[in-house]
Design a protein around this motif. Structure first.
Motif, short mmCIF file in Angstrom:
data_model
loop_
_atom_site.label_atom_id
_atom_site.label_comp_id
_atom_site.label_asym_id
_atom_site.label_seq_id
_atom_site.Cartn_x
_atom_site.Cartn_y
_atom_site.Cartn_z
N PHE A 42 0.82 -1.21 0.00
CA PHE A 42 0.00 0.00 0.00
C PHE A 42 0.86 1.26 0.00
O PHE A 42 2.08 1.20 0.13
CB PHE A 42 -0.95 -0.01 1.20
CG PHE A 42 -0.25 0.06 2.53
CD1 PHE A 42 0.28 -1.09 3.11
CD2 PHE A 42 -0.11 1.27 3.19
CE1 PHE A 42 0.93 -1.02 4.34
CE2 PHE A 42 0.53 1.34 4.42
CZ PHE A 42 1.05 0.20 4.99
N CYS A 43 0.16 2.39 -0.15
CA CYS A 43 0.84 3.68 -0.20
C CYS A 43 0.79 4.33 1.18
O CYS A 43 -0.26 4.42 1.80
CB CYS A 43 0.16 4.57 -1.24
SG CYS A 43 0.57 6.31 -1.07
N TRP A 44 1.95 4.78 1.67
CA TRP A 44 2.06 5.38 3.00
C TRP A 44 1.23 6.66 3.11
O TRP A 44 0.64 6.95 4.15
CB TRP A 44 3.52 5.68 3.29
CG TRP A 44 3.77 6.32 4.63
CD1 TRP A 44 3.92 7.65 4.87
CD2 TRP A 44 3.87 5.66 5.88
NE1 TRP A 44 4.13 7.87 6.20
CE2 TRP A 44 4.10 6.65 6.85
CE3 TRP A 44 3.81 4.32 6.28
CZ2 TRP A 44 4.26 6.36 8.20
CZ3 TRP A 44 3.97 4.03 7.62
CH2 TRP A 44 4.19 5.04 8.57
N VAL A 45 1.15 7.40 2.02
CA VAL A 45 0.50 8.70 2.08
C VAL A 45 -1.02 8.58 2.13
O VAL A 45 -1.68 9.15 2.98
CB VAL A 45 0.93 9.59 0.89
CG1 VAL A 45 0.23 10.95 0.94
CG2 VAL A 45 2.44 9.76 0.89
N CYS A 46 -1.57 7.79 1.20
CA CYS A 46 -3.02 7.74 1.13
C CYS A 46 -3.59 6.44 1.67
O CYS A 46 -4.80 6.27 1.76
CB CYS A 46 -3.50 7.95 -0.30
SG CYS A 46 -3.08 6.56 -1.38
N MET A 47 -2.74 5.50 2.02
CA MET A 47 -3.14 4.21 2.56
C MET A 47 -3.84 3.32 1.52
O MET A 47 -4.34 2.25 1.85
CB MET A 47 -4.05 4.35 3.79
CG MET A 47 -3.43 5.07 4.97
SD MET A 47 -1.89 4.33 5.54
CE MET A 47 -2.50 2.77 6.16
N TRP A 88 6.51 4.44 -11.03
CA TRP A 88 6.60 5.81 -10.55
C TRP A 88 5.61 6.06 -9.43
O TRP A 88 4.61 5.36 -9.31
CB TRP A 88 6.39 6.80 -11.70
CG TRP A 88 4.96 6.85 -12.18
CD1 TRP A 88 4.01 7.74 -11.82
CD2 TRP A 88 4.34 5.94 -13.09
NE1 TRP A 88 2.83 7.46 -12.44
CE2 TRP A 88 3.00 6.36 -13.22
CE3 TRP A 88 4.79 4.82 -13.83
CZ2 TRP A 88 2.09 5.70 -14.04
CZ3 TRP A 88 3.87 4.18 -14.63
CH2 TRP A 88 2.54 4.61 -14.73
N TYR A 89 5.87 7.02 -8.63
CA TYR A 89 4.98 7.32 -7.53
C TYR A 89 3.84 8.18 -8.02
O TYR A 89 4.04 9.25 -8.57
CB TYR A 89 5.75 8.02 -6.40
CG TYR A 89 4.84 8.43 -5.28
CD1 TYR A 89 4.67 9.77 -4.95
CD2 TYR A 89 4.13 7.48 -4.57
CE1 TYR A 89 3.82 10.14 -3.94
CE2 TYR A 89 3.28 7.84 -3.56
CZ TYR A 89 3.12 9.17 -3.24
OH TYR A 89 2.28 9.53 -2.25
N ASN A 90 2.64 7.70 -7.85
CA ASN A 90 1.48 8.42 -8.34
C ASN A 90 0.38 8.31 -7.32
O ASN A 90 -0.16 7.25 -7.07
CB ASN A 90 1.07 7.80 -9.69
CG ASN A 90 -0.23 8.39 -10.18
OD1 ASN A 90 -0.75 9.35 -9.61
ND2 ASN A 90 -0.76 7.82 -11.24
N CYS A 91 0.03 9.43 -6.73
CA CYS A 91 -0.88 9.38 -5.60
C CYS A 91 -2.14 10.17 -5.89
O CYS A 91 -2.73 10.77 -5.03
CB CYS A 91 -0.18 9.92 -4.37
SG CYS A 91 -0.82 9.28 -2.84
N ASN A 92 -2.55 10.17 -7.12
CA ASN A 92 -3.67 11.03 -7.48
C ASN A 92 -5.02 10.36 -7.26
O ASN A 92 -6.05 10.89 -7.58
CB ASN A 92 -3.54 11.51 -8.92
CG ASN A 92 -3.50 10.32 -9.86
OD1 ASN A 92 -3.45 9.18 -9.42
ND2 ASN A 92 -3.52 10.60 -11.14
N GLU A 131 -2.84 0.31 -7.40
CA GLU A 131 -3.52 1.38 -8.12
C GLU A 131 -2.63 2.59 -8.34
O GLU A 131 -3.08 3.63 -8.81
CB GLU A 131 -4.79 1.79 -7.35
CG GLU A 131 -5.84 0.69 -7.38
CD GLU A 131 -6.96 0.94 -6.39
OE1 GLU A 131 -7.16 2.10 -6.00
OE2 GLU A 131 -7.62 -0.04 -6.01
N HIS A 132 -1.38 2.48 -7.93
CA HIS A 132 -0.46 3.62 -8.03
C HIS A 132 0.47 3.53 -9.22
O HIS A 132 1.37 4.34 -9.35
CB HIS A 132 0.41 3.73 -6.77
CG HIS A 132 -0.33 4.33 -5.62
ND1 HIS A 132 -1.40 3.72 -5.04
CD2 HIS A 132 -0.16 5.50 -4.95
CE1 HIS A 132 -1.85 4.46 -4.04
NE2 HIS A 132 -1.12 5.56 -3.98
N GLY A 133 0.27 2.54 -10.07
CA GLY A 133 1.24 2.35 -11.14
C GLY A 133 2.44 1.66 -10.56
O GLY A 133 2.56 1.54 -9.34
ZN ZN Z 1 -1.02 7.02 -2.43
#
Ligand code: ZN
Ligand code: ZN
Ligand code: ZN
Ligand code: ZN
Ligand code: ZN
Ligand code: ZN
Length: 472
Positions: free
Chosen positions: A282-287, A297-301, A292-294
């Motif tokens: 998972f993504c630390w920023v948005c959980m 590359w880091y993509n948090c949209n 789903e982030h690709g």
């Molecule tokens: Zn994210």
């Protein structure tokens, strides 16, 4: 007529403080009673009683059918001519030290295992002094289960070891009886007797005060923890030991995996997290799920993505419960810390007071008001401290508000008294200060009583609802 003062408060229990001499006398009286019934010496009866946790009725009943078995188990030899000391038989070799000389005493029980005096003494000393054994000391021979009887022990060991043996017997007597407990204060020799049944300790907090001044819980022997019941205290202490050291750090540096709730530490700049336990990425920023982030590359949209919103929800819940815990824990810990600061301050003030007493016309009694104030302050802080553990497990209902009001009133009063004690002491204003401190002390005590009375009554009436069942 019962006056208000004589009536026992809801948070108080009946108990008595017993000196060691009473403990010794109680054993003597029980064993002399049994000795009369079974026709043996008092020492022999005592040895049997020790193996029956001092239950006279059960011993006498069992003895009718199983006398020899009970005697053997307790190491009692009824035969008067029994003598453990033997002449070294011809060709004797002590099987412990392999000494084969014929000089010096040797000892043996009815099993016929004979050892030399120094070895026997060393063995018994080890058992009594090192291992604290006083109930069933067996023959030194490996595998032999003949119990070393008391007359033998008395003959073999020096007086100092024998007195240690007696002391262990006294300790054992108290721990064998449900209604007795030793005061846990270091070097205190008083025992406390309380006749409440153990099952009542789920709704009563049995705080007792020893003659040495130590205030503790009769049931769990921890320092006084009113108004929290023992089960709650145990659960809270465990939680604190598990959580507190790390809780603050956790709240800043970790998050919980939204799949399995295990705590994950972020130890680098990368926001692509993989749960060590369930391998969820998972993504630390948005959980949200990393898939789903690709990939490269880091993509948090995908902020509005429902999966990450759910995850953040979970996260928020888990955070909220941590915040809630910290709210109560910090207040709990703070009162303990403040009590120490109050004491430190008092130590400094005390010196000043003594000096004042020497250089002015104040009497010793007149300068004692601060000591009493600090004592009251300390015990109130201890009470407050436990109200926070109490509140942590308390489920909200229409009674909680009253509890919180009482808690707040006590807290406000305590802080006001604490502040008063920080005032610089001036010779001219001492009478005024003394009156202020006395008034506040009385007030603080009355607030404490309100808290204790209300919580104790609530426990007795089953008025409190808790999240957890700590009486399991
Ligand atoms: Zn994210
Ligand atoms: Zn030997
Ligand atoms: Zn033996
Ligand atoms: Zn004591
Ligand atoms: Zn307790
Ligand atoms: Zn996981």
């Amino acid at each position: 007529m019962i006056t208000e003062k004589q009536r026992k408060k809801a948070y108080q229990v009946d108990f008595s403080v017993l000196p060691l001499s009473d403990i010794v006398a109680a054993q003597a009286s029980a064993s002399s009673h049994v000795a009369g019934i079974l026709g043996m010496t008092q020492d022999q009866a005592a040895a049997l009683l020790r193996n029956f946790k001092w239950n006279k009725e059960r011993l006498v009943e069992r003895y009718m059918d199983h006398a020899q078995e009970i005697l053997d188990k307790s190491g009692v030899v009824l035969n008067d001519v029994h003598t453990p000391q033997v002449k070294r038989p011809r060709g004797f070799v002590c099987m412990i030290c392999f000494d084969d000389s014929s000089a010096g005493p040797a000892f043996g029980l009815r099993c016929g295992h004979v050892f030399c005096q120094p070895c026997y003494e060393h063995y018994l000393r080890q058992k009594i002094v090192e291992e604290g054994e006083c109930r069933r000391i067996l023959c030194p021979e490996t595998g032999c289960d003949v119990v070393v009887d008391e007359p033998t022990i008395k003959k073999v060991v020096p007086a100092a070891v024998m007195s240690k043996y007696r002391q262990l017997q006294d300790r054992a007597y108290v721990s064998d009886l449900d209604n007795l407990v030793w005061c846990p204060a270091p070097n205190c020799e008083y025992a406390i007797e309380c006749r409440l049944s153990h099952s009542s300790f789920t709704t009563i907090v049995p705080t007792v005060t020893c003659d040495c001044g130590h205030k503790f819980c009769f049931n769990c022997t921890l320092d006084d923890h009113q108004p929290a019941p023992c089960g709650l205290v145990k659960m809270w202490k465990k939680k604190c030991a598990d959580d507190s050291e790390t809780a603050n750090w956790i709240s800043a540096h970790t998050k919980e995996c939204s799949k399995c709730q295990s705590t994950i530490e972020k130890n680098g700049g990368c926001n692509h997290m993989t749960c060590r336990k369930c391998k969820y990425e998972f993504c630390w920023v948005c959980m949200g799920p990393w898939s789903e982030h690709g990939t490269s590359w880091y993509n948090c949209n995908r902020f509005e993505e429902s999966s990450s919103a759910d995850a953040r929800d979970q996260q928020a819940k888990s955070r909220a419960s941590l915040e809630r815990y910290l709210h109560y824990y910090n207040r709990y810990a703070n009162h303990e810390h403040s009590a120490k600061l109050d004491r430190d301050l008092y130590t400094k003030t005390e010196k000043k007071m003594e000096e004042m007493q020497r250089t002015s016309d104040l009497s010793w009694i007149e300068v004692q008001f601060l000591k009493r104030a600090v004592d009251v302050l300390t015990s109130c802080r201890m009470t407050l401290r436990w109200t926070y553990a109490f509140a942590f497990y308390l489920a909200r209902n229409n009674m909680t508000e009253l509890f919180e009001d009482n808690q707040r009133d006590l807290e406000v009063a305590v802080e006001a008294l604490s502040e008063l004690l920080e005032k610089p002491i001036e010779r001219e204003k001492i009478a005024e200060l003394r009156q202020q401190v006395l008034d506040k002390t009385v007030y603080v005590e009355s607030r404490r009583e309100v808290v204790l009375e209300d919580t104790a009554k609530g426990l007795a009436d089953g008025r409190w609802e808790f999240f957890v069942d700590f009486n399991k």
